[in-house]
Design a protein around this motif. Structure first.
Motif, PDB file in Angstrom:
ATOM      1  N   ARG A 184     -20.542  -3.794   1.655  1.00  0.00           N
ATOM      2  CA  ARG A 184     -19.935  -2.691   1.168  1.00  0.00           C
ATOM      3  C   ARG A 184     -18.435  -2.637   1.897  1.00  0.00           C
ATOM      4  NH1 ARG A 184     -20.701   1.287  -2.531  1.00  0.00           N
ATOM      5  NH2 ARG A 184     -22.873   1.589  -2.760  1.00  0.00           N
ATOM      6  N   ARG A 185     -18.631  -1.475   3.620  1.00  0.00           N
ATOM      7  CA  ARG A 185     -18.094  -1.246   4.374  1.00  0.00           C
ATOM      8  C   ARG A 185     -17.237  -1.556   4.997  1.00  0.00           C
ATOM      9  NH1 ARG A 185     -20.022   4.404   6.309  1.00  0.00           N
ATOM     10  NH2 ARG A 185     -22.118   4.324   5.438  1.00  0.00           N
ATOM     11  N   TYR A 242     -15.890  -4.235   3.114  1.00  0.00           N
ATOM     12  CA  TYR A 242     -14.291  -4.095   2.403  1.00  0.00           C
ATOM     13  C   TYR A 242     -14.106  -3.507   2.096  1.00  0.00           C
ATOM     14  CZ  TYR A 242     -16.284  -9.052  -0.067  1.00  0.00           C
ATOM     15  OH  TYR A 242     -16.504 -10.201  -0.580  1.00  0.00           O
ATOM     16  N   ALA A 243     -14.858  -1.969   2.308  1.00  0.00           N
ATOM     17  CA  ALA A 243     -13.553  -1.169   2.315  1.00  0.00           C
ATOM     18  C   ALA A 243     -12.798  -0.539   3.625  1.00  0.00           C
ATOM     19  CB  ALA A 243     -14.753   0.500   2.811  1.00  0.00           C
ATOM     20  N   ILE A 244     -13.122  -1.461   4.810  1.00  0.00           N
ATOM     21  CA  ILE A 244     -12.736  -1.161   6.565  1.00  0.00           C
ATOM     22  C   ILE A 244     -11.025  -1.977   5.566  1.00  0.00           C
ATOM     23  CG2 ILE A 244     -12.806  -2.067   8.553  1.00  0.00           C
ATOM     24  CD1 ILE A 244     -14.951  -0.520   8.334  1.00  0.00           C
ATOM     25  N   VAL A 281     -10.074  -3.177   3.324  1.00  0.00           N
ATOM     26  CA  VAL A 281      -9.181  -2.064   2.107  1.00  0.00           C
ATOM     27  C   VAL A 281      -8.009  -1.613   2.953  1.00  0.00           C
ATOM     28  CG1 VAL A 281      -8.577  -1.489  -0.015  1.00  0.00           C
ATOM     29  CG2 VAL A 281     -10.649  -3.348  -0.044  1.00  0.00           C
ATOM     30  N   ALA A 282      -9.027  -0.484   3.636  1.00  0.00           N
ATOM     31  CA  ALA A 282      -7.876   0.550   4.203  1.00  0.00           C
ATOM     32  C   ALA A 282      -7.134  -0.029   5.286  1.00  0.00           C
ATOM     33  CB  ALA A 282      -8.691   1.555   4.707  1.00  0.00           C
ATOM     34  N   LEU A 332      -4.065  -1.411   3.209  1.00  0.00           N
ATOM     35  CA  LEU A 332      -3.021  -0.237   2.677  1.00  0.00           C
ATOM     36  C   LEU A 332      -2.470   0.438   3.863  1.00  0.00           C
ATOM     37  CD1 LEU A 332      -3.116   0.685  -0.092  1.00  0.00           C
ATOM     38  CD2 LEU A 332      -3.831   2.853   1.231  1.00  0.00           C
ATOM     39  N   ILE A 333      -3.294   0.386   4.672  1.00  0.00           N
ATOM     40  CA  ILE A 333      -2.086   1.140   6.130  1.00  0.00           C
ATOM     41  C   ILE A 333      -1.157   0.363   6.621  1.00  0.00           C
ATOM     42  CG2 ILE A 333      -2.722   1.655   8.839  1.00  0.00           C
ATOM     43  CD1 ILE A 333      -5.526   3.043   7.977  1.00  0.00           C
ATOM     44  N   LEU A 377       1.442   0.228   4.279  1.00  0.00           N
ATOM     45  CA  LEU A 377       2.585   0.993   4.203  1.00  0.00           C
ATOM     46  C   LEU A 377       3.132   1.234   5.505  1.00  0.00           C
ATOM     47  CD1 LEU A 377       0.653   3.726   2.676  1.00  0.00           C
ATOM     48  CD2 LEU A 377       2.049   3.744   1.957  1.00  0.00           C
ATOM     49  N   PHE A 378       2.559   0.954   6.850  1.00  0.00           N
ATOM     50  CA  PHE A 378       3.559   0.948   8.264  1.00  0.00           C
ATOM     51  C   PHE A 378       4.923  -0.146   7.907  1.00  0.00           C
ATOM     52  CE2 PHE A 378       0.162   2.876  10.484  1.00  0.00           C
ATOM     53  CZ  PHE A 378       0.798   3.374  11.263  1.00  0.00           C
ATOM     54  N   LEU A 437       7.544   2.156   6.218  1.00  0.00           N
ATOM     55  CA  LEU A 437       8.184   2.787   7.138  1.00  0.00           C
ATOM     56  C   LEU A 437       9.643   2.218   7.723  1.00  0.00           C
ATOM     57  CD1 LEU A 437       5.539   4.623   9.742  1.00  0.00           C
ATOM     58  CD2 LEU A 437       6.174   5.444   7.302  1.00  0.00           C
ATOM     59  N   LEU A 483      12.850   3.845   6.049  1.00  0.00           N
ATOM     60  CA  LEU A 483      12.209   5.489   6.178  1.00  0.00           C
ATOM     61  C   LEU A 483      13.766   5.769   7.666  1.00  0.00           C
ATOM     62  CD1 LEU A 483       9.071   7.053   5.420  1.00  0.00           C
ATOM     63  CD2 LEU A 483      11.827   7.385   4.359  1.00  0.00           C
ATOM     64  N   LEU A 494      14.212   7.550  11.295  1.00  0.00           N
ATOM     65  CA  LEU A 494      13.291   7.220  12.394  1.00  0.00           C
ATOM     66  C   LEU A 494      12.623   9.102  12.349  1.00  0.00           C
ATOM     67  CD1 LEU A 494      14.723   5.358  14.854  1.00  0.00           C
ATOM     68  CD2 LEU A 494      12.799   4.931  13.127  1.00  0.00           C
ATOM     69  N   TYR A 495      11.422   9.202  12.866  1.00  0.00           N
ATOM     70  CA  TYR A 495      11.352  10.374  12.391  1.00  0.00           C
ATOM     71  C   TYR A 495      12.118  11.257  13.764  1.00  0.00           C
ATOM     72  CZ  TYR A 495       8.049  14.644  13.242  1.00  0.00           C
ATOM     73  OH  TYR A 495       7.077  15.431  13.763  1.00  0.00           O
ATOM     74  N   ILE A 553      -0.279   8.508   7.578  1.00  0.00           N
ATOM     75  CA  ILE A 553      -0.885   7.316   7.593  1.00  0.00           C
ATOM     76  C   ILE A 553      -2.706   6.943   7.371  1.00  0.00           C
ATOM     77  CG2 ILE A 553      -0.644   4.419   7.108  1.00  0.00           C
ATOM     78  CD1 ILE A 553       2.798   4.730   6.691  1.00  0.00           C
ATOM     79  N   MET A 569     -14.659   4.564  -0.484  1.00  0.00           N
ATOM     80  CA  MET A 569     -14.843   3.750  -1.163  1.00  0.00           C
ATOM     81  C   MET A 569     -16.504   3.650  -0.675  1.00  0.00           C
ATOM     82  SD  MET A 569     -11.704   0.293  -0.716  1.00  0.00           S
ATOM     83  CE  MET A 569     -13.030  -0.751  -1.239  1.00  0.00           C
ATOM     84  N   THR A 570     -16.623   3.967   0.202  1.00  0.00           N
ATOM     85  CA  THR A 570     -17.999   3.609   1.172  1.00  0.00           C
ATOM     86  C   THR A 570     -19.261   4.998   0.352  1.00  0.00           C
ATOM     87  OG1 THR A 570     -16.880   4.829   3.473  1.00  0.00           O
ATOM     88  CG2 THR A 570     -17.190   2.384   3.057  1.00  0.00           C
TER      89      THR A 570
END
Lengths: 255, 114
Positions: A2-3, A5-7, A9-10, A13-14, A17-18, A21, A24, A26-27, B7, B18-19
């Protein structure tokens, strides 16, 4: 498993999102003349042409002094406050309503009959210092929401500081119980006062929450028309509301 | 840089959601995502060497890009207050869950159908 899969998915997503960016600016490289906020900073939403304004053209020359002068649409020195309580005041009314709904929800879920004890005597230092600090904390909270149109802060932080004073009272005294009737009536009357300010603006200026009071000079305490009054009502409302939440968290049901 | 931090914080929050099996940790994860989004929105309005958007005696007038963007700050002010409301409501619901099911860990709850 499960961990893992979570890593994955996260991380996906990261990465996504990058990639986004790139669209946008620049900062730190934002150009305010392309944004709507320049209107708010110019204190003239309807007539100013931002492109000309920023280039120092005739209409409202850039580098013109705004502090200490009058005759603008909105006279609060703090531009964030002028957006929150003047240009987008209806939004703030909705926000206050959401906070009210969550306070009512906490009251429904947690409401009880008697105060929960901590089971031990409060520390001597805590008890003595509460007596000294409490008036100062309440005065600081009131200072924050009275000067919301001049300095950073406003109704929400000021109300939170007042609620922190009530929390200090609860922590330092096992027997202390807040008067819920006073807090509820203050909360209700301040919420209705906000709507009454809006209706008064509707009656005098033709728009809900219209700024109907004289504006004064940018940077003085009595300026910005209805903004300090609205922030005072918000401050008292948020303070009594969060104090009520603190009181309800300290209640427990019989048995 | 600050975009990257926010982010990565969103990613940490999603991972936690999730965990973790403890419901309180779910609330903490949601709160982390909330904060990360707030940081992101404020960062979109930052101008290099910009000052806080307040007219004072030291900064009496407007010149291009001398102030940071005030609009994201106003929006985040709203979002923070609503975040406090939802966090407090969620935590108070957890108190009732703990009383009814004797645990806030999803696996140890009593009286919940499989």
């Amino acid at each position: 498993m499960r961990r893992l899969y979570a890593i994955l998915v996260a991380a996906g997503l990261i990465y996504m999102l990058f990639v986004f960016l790139g669209t946008l600016p620049l900062y730190g490289k934002v150009d305010l003349s392309n944004r709507v906020s320049a209107h708010f900073l110019a204190k003239d939403v309807n007539s100013v042409d931002v492109k000309k304004w920023v280039e120092g053209d005739k209409q409202v020359p850039s580098r013109e002094k705004i502090y200490g002068r009058k005759g603008f649409e909105d006279e609060s020195a703090n531009v964030v406050t002028s957006i929150v309580v003047n240009y987008r005041s209806f939004d703030t009314l909705g926000e206050v309503t959401v906070l009210f709904a969550s306070a009512v929800g906490i009251g429904l879920v947690l409401g009880g009959m008697k105060r929960m004890g901590y089971g031990r005597k409060p520390n001597f230092i805590l008890r003595v210092s509460t007596g000294i600090l409490l008036p100062l904390i309440i005065m600081f909270g009131i200072y924050i929401f009275v000067h919301g149109h001049l300095t950073p802060g406003g109704g929400f932080p000021g109300g939170t500081v007042i609620a922190a004073a009530v929390l200090l009272l609860y922590l330092s005294n096992e027997e202390f119980v807040a008067n819920m009737k006073t807090s509820k009536s203050l909360e209700g009357s301040m919420g209705s006062l906000y709507v009454i300010f809006g209706l008064a603006g509707l009656a005098t200026g033709g728009a809900f929450l219209f700024n109907f009071l004289p504006n004064g000079v940018v940077g003085s305490l009595f300026s910005a028309g209805v903004v300090p009054l609205v922030y005072m009502t918000i401050g008292l409302k948020v303070g009594s509301e969060l104090s009520g939440v603190v009181a309800e968290i300290h209640e427990e049901r019989e048995g | 840089m600050v975009y990257g931090i926010s982010i990565i914080l969103i990613g940490i929050g999603i991972y936690g959601l999730m965990t973790q099996k403890n419901l309180f940790k779910h609330i903490v994860s949601l709160s982390i995502i909330d904060t990360a989004v707030n940081i992101f929105i404020v960062a979109t309005g930052y101008v290099s060497n910009g000052k806080a958007p307040i007219y004072t005696r030291a900064l009496p007038g407007f010149s291009p890009n001398s102030f940071v963007d005030p609009l994201p700050q106003a929006l985040v002010l709203t979002a923070i207050v609503i975040g406090v409301g939802t966090l407090a409501l969620g935590a108070s619901l957890l108190v009732r869950v703990k009383e009814k099911h004797s645990s806030i860990n999803v696996e140890n709850m009593k009286g919940v159908g499989e």
